[in-house]
Design an enzyme around this catalytic site. Structure first.
Site, PDB file in Angstrom:
ATOM      1  N   HIS A   7       0.837  -1.291  -0.095  1.00  0.00           N
ATOM      2  CA  HIS A   7       0.050  -0.120   0.106  1.00  0.00           C
ATOM      3  C   HIS A   7       0.969   1.277   0.061  1.00  0.00           C
ATOM      4  O   HIS A   7       2.165   1.275   0.265  1.00  0.00           O
ATOM      5  CB  HIS A   7      -1.086  -0.118   1.222  1.00  0.00           C
ATOM      6  CG  HIS A   7      -0.198  -0.310   2.520  1.00  0.00           C
ATOM      7  ND1 HIS A   7       0.788   1.026   3.062  1.00  0.00           N
ATOM      8  CD2 HIS A   7      -0.355  -0.973   3.514  1.00  0.00           C
ATOM      9  CE1 HIS A   7       1.080   0.367   4.245  1.00  0.00           C
ATOM     10  NE2 HIS A   7       0.390  -0.830   4.425  1.00  0.00           N
TER      11      HIS A   7
HETATM   12  P1  TYD Z   1      -2.299  -4.012   7.654  1.00  0.00           P
HETATM   13  O1  TYD Z   1      -2.484  -2.551   7.080  1.00  0.00           O
HETATM   14  O2  TYD Z   1      -2.586  -5.149   6.942  1.00  0.00           O
HETATM   15  O3  TYD Z   1      -0.723  -4.119   7.918  1.00  0.00           O
HETATM   16  P2  TYD Z   1       0.547  -4.297   7.019  1.00  0.00           P
HETATM   17  O4  TYD Z   1       0.677  -2.744   6.377  1.00  0.00           O
HETATM   18  O5  TYD Z   1       1.678  -4.528   7.838  1.00  0.00           O
HETATM   19  O6  TYD Z   1       0.375  -5.294   6.089  1.00  0.00           O
HETATM   20  O7  TYD Z   1      -2.769  -3.843   9.130  1.00  0.00           O
HETATM   21  C1  TYD Z   1      -3.199  -5.117   9.787  1.00  0.00           C
HETATM   22  C2  TYD Z   1      -4.459  -4.744  10.801  1.00  0.00           C
HETATM   23  O8  TYD Z   1      -3.869  -4.048  11.755  1.00  0.00           O
HETATM   24  C3  TYD Z   1      -5.483  -3.935  10.285  1.00  0.00           C
HETATM   25  O9  TYD Z   1      -6.758  -4.552  10.927  1.00  0.00           O
HETATM   26  C4  TYD Z   1      -5.231  -2.681  10.862  1.00  0.00           C
HETATM   27  C5  TYD Z   1      -4.473  -2.546  12.092  1.00  0.00           C
HETATM   28  N1  TYD Z   1      -3.363  -1.781  12.139  1.00  0.00           N
HETATM   29  C6  TYD Z   1      -3.879  -0.821  13.156  1.00  0.00           C
HETATM   30  O10 TYD Z   1      -4.658  -0.790  14.116  1.00  0.00           O
HETATM   31  N2  TYD Z   1      -2.875   0.139  13.480  1.00  0.00           N
HETATM   32  C7  TYD Z   1      -1.827   0.332  12.696  1.00  0.00           C
HETATM   33  O11 TYD Z   1      -0.808   1.268  12.806  1.00  0.00           O
HETATM   34  C8  TYD Z   1      -1.673  -0.867  11.664  1.00  0.00           C
HETATM   35  C9  TYD Z   1      -0.332  -0.607  10.574  1.00  0.00           C
HETATM   36  C10 TYD Z   1      -2.389  -1.514  11.378  1.00  0.00           C
END
Ligand code: TYD
Length: 134
Positions: free
Chosen positions: A49
């Site tokens: 992303h």
């Molecule tokens: P996700 O965006 O899939 O993580 P990555 O970018 O590492 O692949 O996030 C996974 C889950 O964690 C999603 O339900 C959102 C939550 N999350 C938070 O609550 N706070 C945060 O700072 C982040 C990065 C994710």
């Protein structure tokens, strides 16, 4: 490219290593959020992303991983394999983290609190925005 890989100063002595991260010293933004990724399964790709507002500083506290950094014009791969390395990513950079070693712990610091609305998870939408801005 809107990223920077740099080495953090290690205040290590015979007791071990200590690396501070402090605004104005080795990080430019106010830290509003920290999260860390560990226990990744083999073949895992995380991130995938871009963010409209969040800047990030990534530090592999343990182990190693690779980070694909893509500003829409150029893609580069950075390998993080030492806790004294810091990878700064500006906003509007597409990122993918992969090749995590089994013991990898990736610490991520950000200038923004978590807000799903500023995440761009569609690569074509990301390209449209960055190419439209130029
Ligand atoms: P996700 O965006 O899939 O993580 P990555 O970018 O590492 O692949 O996030 C996974 C889950 O964690 C999603 O339900 C959102 C939550 N999350 C938070 O609550 N706070 C945060 O700072 C982040 C990065 C994710």
């Amino acid at each position: 490219m809107n990223y920077k890989l740099y080495t953090l100063k290690d205040f290590g002595d015979e007791r071990g290593s200590l690396i501070p991260v402090e605004k104005g010293n080795n990080i430019d933004f106010d830290i509003q959020r920290a999260f860390y990724i560990y226990g990744t399964t083999q073949g895992t790709v995380r991130g995938v992303h871009a963010n409209k507002f969040s800047e990030f500083l990534m530090i592999v506290i343990s182990g190693s991983c690779k980070v694909l950094v893509d500003d829409g014009f150029k893609k580069e791969v950075v390998e993080l394999n030492h806790p004294n390395q810091a990878l700064y990513l500006d906003k509007m950079v597409w990122k993918e983290m992969y090749d995590f070693s089994h013991n990898a712990v990736l610490l991520v610091l950000s200038n923004e609190k978590y807000n799903e609305n500023e995440y761009i998870r569609d690569y074509d939408e990301f390209l449209k925005i960055v190419k439209g801005n130029k």
